[in-house]
Scaffold this motif. Sequence first.
Motif, PDB file in Angstrom:
ATOM      1  N   GLN A  82     -74.862 -30.756  49.757  1.00 25.54           N
ATOM      2  CA  GLN A  82     -75.124 -29.912  48.810  1.00 25.54           C
ATOM      3  C   GLN A  82     -76.573 -29.579  49.129  1.00 25.54           C
ATOM      4  O   GLN A  82     -77.798 -30.187  49.254  1.00 25.54           O
ATOM      5  CB  GLN A  82     -75.040 -30.155  47.299  1.00 25.54           C
ATOM      6  CG  GLN A  82     -75.805 -29.240  46.353  1.00 25.54           C
ATOM      7  CD  GLN A  82     -74.655 -28.203  46.343  1.00 25.54           C
ATOM      8  OE1 GLN A  82     -73.378 -28.251  46.243  1.00 25.54           O
ATOM      9  NE2 GLN A  82     -75.375 -26.787  46.128  1.00 25.54           N
ATOM     10  N   MET A  83     -76.793 -28.168  49.493  1.00 21.23           N
ATOM     11  CA  MET A  83     -78.248 -27.587  49.860  1.00 21.23           C
ATOM     12  C   MET A  83     -78.671 -26.581  48.835  1.00 21.23           C
ATOM     13  O   MET A  83     -78.072 -25.673  48.751  1.00 21.23           O
ATOM     14  CB  MET A  83     -77.882 -26.998  51.354  1.00 21.23           C
ATOM     15  CG  MET A  83     -77.417 -27.768  52.377  1.00 21.23           C
ATOM     16  SD  MET A  83     -77.597 -27.297  53.868  1.00 21.23           S
ATOM     17  CE  MET A  83     -76.553 -26.015  53.876  1.00 21.23           C
ATOM     18  N   ASN A  84     -79.662 -26.897  48.215  1.00 21.21           N
ATOM     19  CA  ASN A  84     -80.088 -25.779  47.088  1.00 21.21           C
ATOM     20  C   ASN A  84     -81.671 -25.432  47.801  1.00 21.21           C
ATOM     21  O   ASN A  84     -82.176 -26.221  48.809  1.00 21.21           O
ATOM     22  CB  ASN A  84     -80.621 -26.429  45.837  1.00 21.21           C
ATOM     23  CG  ASN A  84     -79.023 -27.141  45.246  1.00 21.21           C
ATOM     24  OD1 ASN A  84     -78.134 -26.329  45.566  1.00 21.21           O
ATOM     25  ND2 ASN A  84     -79.000 -28.240  44.562  1.00 21.21           N
ATOM     26  N   SER A  85     -82.188 -24.472  47.117  1.00 23.39           N
ATOM     27  CA  SER A  85     -83.478 -23.780  47.509  1.00 23.39           C
ATOM     28  C   SER A  85     -83.560 -23.707  48.991  1.00 23.39           C
ATOM     29  O   SER A  85     -84.707 -24.209  49.509  1.00 23.39           O
ATOM     30  CB  SER A  85     -84.552 -24.750  46.947  1.00 23.39           C
ATOM     31  OG  SER A  85     -84.423 -24.872  45.363  1.00 23.39           O
ATOM     32  N   LEU A  86     -82.590 -23.103  49.428  1.00 28.91           N
ATOM     33  CA  LEU A  86     -82.643 -23.037  51.058  1.00 28.91           C
ATOM     34  C   LEU A  86     -83.827 -22.242  51.364  1.00 28.91           C
ATOM     35  O   LEU A  86     -84.339 -21.085  50.875  1.00 28.91           O
ATOM     36  CB  LEU A  86     -81.251 -22.259  51.532  1.00 28.91           C
ATOM     37  CG  LEU A  86     -80.087 -23.557  51.495  1.00 28.91           C
ATOM     38  CD1 LEU A  86     -78.860 -22.681  51.621  1.00 28.91           C
ATOM     39  CD2 LEU A  86     -80.592 -24.359  52.681  1.00 28.91           C
ATOM     40  N   LYS A  87     -84.327 -22.478  52.665  1.00 26.69           N
ATOM     41  CA  LYS A  87     -85.377 -21.738  53.093  1.00 26.69           C
ATOM     42  C   LYS A  87     -85.080 -21.128  54.593  1.00 26.69           C
ATOM     43  O   LYS A  87     -84.195 -21.938  55.295  1.00 26.69           O
ATOM     44  CB  LYS A  87     -86.704 -22.906  53.311  1.00 26.69           C
ATOM     45  CG  LYS A  87     -87.070 -23.407  52.004  1.00 26.69           C
ATOM     46  CD  LYS A  87     -88.230 -24.619  52.299  1.00 26.69           C
ATOM     47  CE  LYS A  87     -88.709 -25.193  50.975  1.00 26.69           C
ATOM     48  NZ  LYS A  87     -89.868 -25.975  51.344  1.00 26.69           N
ATOM     49  N   PRO A  88     -85.596 -20.287  55.210  1.00 32.19           N
ATOM     50  CA  PRO A  88     -85.553 -19.757  56.360  1.00 32.19           C
ATOM     51  C   PRO A  88     -85.485 -20.663  57.470  1.00 32.19           C
ATOM     52  O   PRO A  88     -84.533 -20.781  58.574  1.00 32.19           O
ATOM     53  CB  PRO A  88     -86.432 -18.602  56.711  1.00 32.19           C
ATOM     54  CG  PRO A  88     -86.782 -18.038  55.305  1.00 32.19           C
ATOM     55  CD  PRO A  88     -86.681 -19.377  54.428  1.00 32.19           C
ATOM     56  N   GLU A  89     -86.323 -21.840  57.228  1.00 34.40           N
ATOM     57  CA  GLU A  89     -86.442 -22.845  58.179  1.00 34.40           C
ATOM     58  C   GLU A  89     -85.238 -23.917  58.381  1.00 34.40           C
ATOM     59  O   GLU A  89     -85.291 -24.797  59.145  1.00 34.40           O
ATOM     60  CB  GLU A  89     -87.777 -23.573  58.028  1.00 34.40           C
ATOM     61  CG  GLU A  89     -88.123 -24.202  56.793  1.00 34.40           C
ATOM     62  CD  GLU A  89     -88.883 -23.110  56.191  1.00 34.40           C
ATOM     63  OE1 GLU A  89     -88.766 -21.764  56.133  1.00 34.40           O
ATOM     64  OE2 GLU A  89     -89.942 -23.389  55.268  1.00 34.40           O
ATOM     65  N   ASP A  90     -84.437 -23.709  57.414  1.00 33.41           N
ATOM     66  CA  ASP A  90     -83.177 -24.373  57.183  1.00 33.41           C
ATOM     67  C   ASP A  90     -82.043 -23.899  58.147  1.00 33.41           C
ATOM     68  O   ASP A  90     -80.894 -24.540  58.385  1.00 33.41           O
ATOM     69  CB  ASP A  90     -82.605 -24.646  55.810  1.00 33.41           C
ATOM     70  CG  ASP A  90     -83.629 -25.390  54.915  1.00 33.41           C
ATOM     71  OD1 ASP A  90     -83.882 -24.882  53.705  1.00 33.41           O
ATOM     72  OD2 ASP A  90     -84.124 -26.360  55.279  1.00 33.41           O
ATOM     73  N   THR A  91     -82.362 -22.664  58.715  1.00 27.61           N
ATOM     74  CA  THR A  91     -81.296 -22.232  59.695  1.00 27.61           C
ATOM     75  C   THR A  91     -80.870 -23.029  60.829  1.00 27.61           C
ATOM     76  O   THR A  91     -81.840 -23.381  61.543  1.00 27.61           O
ATOM     77  CB  THR A  91     -81.661 -20.580  60.075  1.00 27.61           C
ATOM     78  OG1 THR A  91     -81.913 -19.847  58.849  1.00 27.61           O
ATOM     79  CG2 THR A  91     -80.606 -19.932  61.032  1.00 27.61           C
ATOM     80  N   ALA A  92     -79.839 -23.256  61.127  1.00 30.00           N
ATOM     81  CA  ALA A  92     -79.365 -24.195  62.034  1.00 30.00           C
ATOM     82  C   ALA A  92     -77.757 -24.370  62.236  1.00 30.00           C
ATOM     83  O   ALA A  92     -77.188 -23.812  60.955  1.00 30.00           O
ATOM     84  CB  ALA A  92     -79.883 -25.563  61.940  1.00 30.00           C
ATOM     85  N   VAL A  93     -77.317 -24.728  63.190  1.00 29.65           N
ATOM     86  CA  VAL A  93     -76.101 -25.399  63.210  1.00 29.65           C
ATOM     87  C   VAL A  93     -76.097 -26.791  62.439  1.00 29.65           C
ATOM     88  O   VAL A  93     -76.930 -27.571  63.163  1.00 29.65           O
ATOM     89  CB  VAL A  93     -75.516 -25.421  64.589  1.00 29.65           C
ATOM     90  CG1 VAL A  93     -73.881 -25.810  64.362  1.00 29.65           C
ATOM     91  CG2 VAL A  93     -75.487 -23.785  65.205  1.00 29.65           C
ATOM     92  N   TYR A  94     -75.255 -26.915  61.643  1.00 28.53           N
ATOM     93  CA  TYR A  94     -75.121 -28.397  60.866  1.00 28.53           C
ATOM     94  C   TYR A  94     -73.948 -28.970  61.474  1.00 28.53           C
ATOM     95  O   TYR A  94     -72.725 -28.549  61.411  1.00 28.53           O
ATOM     96  CB  TYR A  94     -74.898 -28.293  59.463  1.00 28.53           C
ATOM     97  CG  TYR A  94     -76.504 -27.816  59.044  1.00 28.53           C
ATOM     98  CD1 TYR A  94     -77.014 -26.425  59.000  1.00 28.53           C
ATOM     99  CD2 TYR A  94     -77.230 -28.789  58.238  1.00 28.53           C
ATOM    100  CE1 TYR A  94     -78.173 -26.292  58.552  1.00 28.53           C
ATOM    101  CE2 TYR A  94     -78.562 -28.397  57.461  1.00 28.53           C
ATOM    102  CZ  TYR A  94     -78.808 -27.057  57.943  1.00 28.53           C
ATOM    103  OH  TYR A  94     -80.172 -26.623  57.230  1.00 28.53           O
ATOM    104  N   TYR A  95     -74.168 -30.267  61.682  1.00 30.78           N
ATOM    105  CA  TYR A  95     -73.044 -31.182  62.245  1.00 30.78           C
ATOM    106  C   TYR A  95     -73.024 -32.586  61.379  1.00 30.78           C
ATOM    107  O   TYR A  95     -74.021 -32.888  61.046  1.00 30.78           O
ATOM    108  CB  TYR A  95     -73.299 -31.633  63.537  1.00 30.78           C
ATOM    109  CG  TYR A  95     -73.614 -30.603  64.705  1.00 30.78           C
ATOM    110  CD1 TYR A  95     -74.894 -30.111  64.992  1.00 30.78           C
ATOM    111  CD2 TYR A  95     -72.614 -30.349  65.594  1.00 30.78           C
ATOM    112  CE1 TYR A  95     -75.024 -28.973  65.892  1.00 30.78           C
ATOM    113  CE2 TYR A  95     -72.487 -29.263  66.616  1.00 30.78           C
ATOM    114  CZ  TYR A  95     -73.877 -28.616  66.595  1.00 30.78           C
ATOM    115  OH  TYR A  95     -73.912 -27.685  67.670  1.00 30.78           O
TER     116      TYR A  95
END
Length: 128
Positions: A82-95
């Motif tokens: 669960q990802m809240n308060s997302l920021k542009p630096e969280d942009t990525a491919v998640y594995y």
Amino acid sequence: QVQLVESGGGLVQAGGSLRLSCVVSGRTFSSYAMGWFRQAPGKEREFVASIMWKSVSKYYVDSVKGRFTIDRVDAKNTVYLQMNSLKPEDTAVYYCATAARGFLRERESWETTEYQYWGQGTQVTVSS
């Protein structure tokens, strides 16, 4: 044959939320530690969060503490992020990945080499 299938990625505005899921088949899910990693363009794959056997421990990279939560539902062979308060630096491919053991020490769980099997990844894009 062990398979991991991630879902739930997408495009979200900064401050928004997403919930990633990873379904595991081909092994006794409940017996193994699970991890989430991410990889941004031009960067190395980095640890995000991990959860041990029977959820006895959970670990997070400092940059997501207080914003992301990892959980597992053994009856569904599924691990969530669960990802809240997302920021542009969280942009990525998640594995997601499944470890070779049920319990890892915190520093061990940061290492990609501790994980045996990996999913194909799901893209998360956070716009500013």
